[in-house]
Write an enzyme that holds these catalytic residues in place. Structure first.
Site, PDB file in Angstrom:
ATOM      1  CE  LYS A 291      -4.119   1.669   2.463  1.00 41.92           C
ATOM      2  NZ  LYS A 291      -5.018   1.394   3.609  1.00 41.92           N
ATOM      3  CD  GLU A 377     -18.991  -2.972   8.960  1.00 37.87           C
ATOM      4  OE1 GLU A 377     -18.181  -2.131   8.533  1.00 37.87           O
ATOM      5  OE2 GLU A 377     -19.221  -4.060   8.358  1.00 37.87           O
ATOM      6  NE  ARG A 405     -21.612  -3.964   4.941  1.00 40.00           N
ATOM      7  CZ  ARG A 405     -20.467  -4.304   4.369  1.00 40.00           C
ATOM      8  NH1 ARG A 405     -19.361  -3.687   4.682  1.00 40.00           N
ATOM      9  NH2 ARG A 405     -20.434  -5.273   3.499  1.00 40.00           N
TER      10      ARG A 405
END
Length: 649
Positions: A291, A377, A405
């Site tokens: 990244k 979640e 969610r």
């Protein structure tokens, strides 16, 4: 300067790219140069607008290889999550839009059907692309269409359970489908969990072939037992392989595995993708990337590799150019730590977003009391229920848009058991640049129907601290504390308190009760001043706790000629809707006008721009209120006793 000239300033080759076909014609050396030019373009453009830097710097070569192997848009490319699609946008003819990236009239920060035929799903919630891909592959197979489906899935997304539900079905269906696992060891922060540990083994352990060679050499000096022993060890080669490489878990599902490959080597990734494309069934290509690759400030940023600076930053250092300000998140983080210092039963939970939600501050002081569950979640909510059953008080910090969610878990796993869990929703309301999938406008409507759930909407830093403490003090059910993004507003003291309701302004006349929800407190004050200039009296109140509707708020409504609510959430099922129901139940017949966000998909832009579009500015609200109150039929039989007295003044 023309678009071509501007693009050319970032490199000769990039200036020639109008679509994927231009990339297919390039040589290996040219691709290496193009990759460097793309990184220069990304850093320059995003440094002016803000956006997702680290994820896109990490997928440059990977995206180049994809567009050389597959034929977009006939072959469908899905990105999970969509914030790693900037390079895809560059290669599909959208370079000009980067001057206004995430701004009104510019490119979305995620894939967008309205922008290009090369974008299919507008996804910014993680762990969904494999389910889309499964359905697409099934549809093409049923329709007899020879089209490839390729999904790029970050290793962080694989911490979400939906990915594994999809993988199970993909394996069962057996349709041609290429899954690229972009393994950089991070989602926002370093990826956590058993899967992440398993994937990282390939970076940390010697290859199994080297292990076997060492054993073979050692046993070579024992001619009697050495050869039979080596053959026995060779027979368990797959077992050794499983211990140091990740393919076993995928192949056990019935999905072929290719890799790991260097995700920054275009030729290597291209070869792996071609093999996967030609296989004829589901294949996982495991690409190891970094990244922020190629940009030192991103590579050296330990927090999140410059994942997503929200505003302009200095190209040389990566530091934000805007002057630092006190954010809502900072206030929450400080107060949560203060509460945790006083109460050892308070613990924190986050879903791969410790820094963005403020939980990281608690984690630094009490690492044993904070749990990062990854992008999961649903698990966060039910795990919090378990913590509460175990005698603790969990504080679950997520973005407002992401708690949607976990509705079932909040409803049945937490609320039905009357468990003391506090959900803190950052980025509530209209958030702006990240677009409709990130707007936190649904929570008050969606979770307002949950029995026993209490929702607080603080208006400033002082009430955020106060309401967080009140929420954590609740021991017989769940609570929600929601606040917007950005700099916290100036404190707005109340004149007095009626039950839980703060009265912010009042007049001798009781014409209008203006219910200003949360951060709209200051807007309410401005509206009252404007309406007063027209000769009407406005009482401005902040309910503080908006669900359930306080009885005192209904009593205040009964004393006025008109009630107007204004909220930073959808109108359907919102606070105004609930207030209207409570007034009807109490037989309060005062007319009510509820202002809020229409239930629709609102385009990205600044928060101020979008609120202006929706008529949620002080000027717009004041104009509406003045029109409504002046238009009321003030005949005596239509007025309450309090209204009659007010009308006679």
């Amino acid at each position: 300067m023309s678009v071509e000239e501007d693009t050319a300033n970032h490199g000769r080759l990039l200036g020639t790219v109008r679509g994927p076909q231009d990339v297919k014609r390039m040589s290996g050396d040219e691709l290496d140069v193009l990759a460097a030019e793309i990184r220069d373009f990304l850093i320059t453009k995003v440094s002016r607008t803000g956006g997702h830097v680290g994820p896109n710097l990490g997928v440059v070569e990977l995206t180049l290889a994809m567009h050389r192997v597959f034929d977009s848009p006939r072959d469908r490319m899905l990105f999970d999550t969509g914030h790693q699609s900037y390079v895809h946008k560059i290669l599909t003819g959208r370079q000009a839009g980067f001057d206004k990236l995430r701004q009104r009239g510019g490119l979305s920060g995620y894939p967008s059907q309205a922008e290009s035929e090369h974008d299919l799903i507008e996804n910014s919630h993680a762990s969904t692309a494999l389910s889309y891909a499964d359905g697409l592959a099934k549809a093409y197979a049923l329709r007899g269409e020879a089209r490839s489906v390729v999904a790029v899935v970050g290793d962080g997304a694989l911490t979400g359970g939906m990915c594994w539900e999809a993988l199970n079905n993909i394996a069962t269906a057996g349709n041609p489908l290429v899954i690229v696992v972009n393994d950089n060891g991070r989602s926002y922060a370093p990826t956590i969990g058993g899967l992440a540990d398993h994937l990282s083994s390939l970076r940390l352990n010697p290859g199994y072939e080297k292990v076997l060679d060492t054993v073979k050499d050692a046993l070579g000096s024992t001619p009697v037992v050495g050869r039979p022993m080596y053959e026995m060890l060779h027979a368990v080669k797959k077992g050794i392989k499983d211990a140091v490489a990740p393919q076993a878990m995928f192949e056990d599902l019935g999905i072929k595995y290719v890799g790991p490959v260097d995700g920054h080597d275009v030729a290597a990734v291209e070869a792996a993708l071609r093999a996967a494309k030609n296989f004829g069934g589901p294949v996982i290509v495991h690409a190891v990337t970094r990244k922020g690759y190629g940009y030192r400030p991103a590579e050296e940023d330990e927090a999140d590799c410059l994942h997503g600076p929200g505003s302009a930053f200095d190209v040389e250092t990566g530091a934000l150019l805007a002057a630092p300000s006190v954010k809502w998140t900072h206030v929450f983080a400080d107060e949560l730590l203060a509460v945790a210092d006083e109460r050892p039963d308070v613990v924190g939970i986050t879903a791969a977003m410790a820094e963005p939600t403020g939980i990281a501050k608690l984690a630094r002081k009490y690492p044993e009391r904070v749990y990062d569950v990854g992008i999961a979640e649903q698990h966060a909510a039910t795990s919090a229920a378990g913590l509460a059953l175990g005698g603790l008080h969990p504080v679950v910090a997520v973005y407002a848009t992401f708690l949607n969610r976990a509705f079932d878990q909040v409803l049945l796993d937490v609320a039905m058991h009357k468990l003391p869990v506090t959900f803190v929703l950052d980025r509530a309301g209209i958030t702006g640049p990240d677009g409709p999938s990130h707007y936190g406008i649904w929570d008050m409507s969606v979770f307002g129907v949950v029995p026993g759930l209490r929702i607080a909407a603080p208006r400033d830093a002082a009430t955020l601290r106060e309401e967080l403490r009140e929420a954590v003090a609740v021991d017989n059910g769940p609570t929600v504390v929601r606040f917007p993004t950005g700099a916290v507003t100036a404190d707005l003291p109340a004149l007095r308190r009626v039950g839980p309701v703060d009265v912010l302004a009042e007049s001798a006349r009781t014409d209008v009760l203006l219910v200003a929800v949360g951060s709209f407190g200051q807007l309410g004050m401005e509206v009252a001043a404007r309406v007063a200039e027209q000769g009407y009296g406005v009482t401005v109140v902040d309910p503080r706790w908006v669900r359930p509707i306080p009885a005192e708020l209904v009593e205040l409504a009964a004393r006025h000629r008109l009630v107007v609510s204004v909220e930073d959430g959808v109108r359907v099922g919102g606070v105004g809707d609930a207030l209207g129901q409570a007034m009807r139940d109490a037989d309060v017949r005062v007319p009510l006008k509820d202002l809020g966000v229409p239930a629709d998909w609102h385009p990205h832009g600044t928060r101020a721009q979008i609120l202006a579009d929706l008529g949620l500015t002080a000027q717009d609200v004041a104009r509406n209120v003045t029109g409504w109150i002046s238009g009321l039929d003030a005949t005596p039989d239509r007025l309450t006793p309090a209204s009659k007295a007010s009308a006679q003044n």
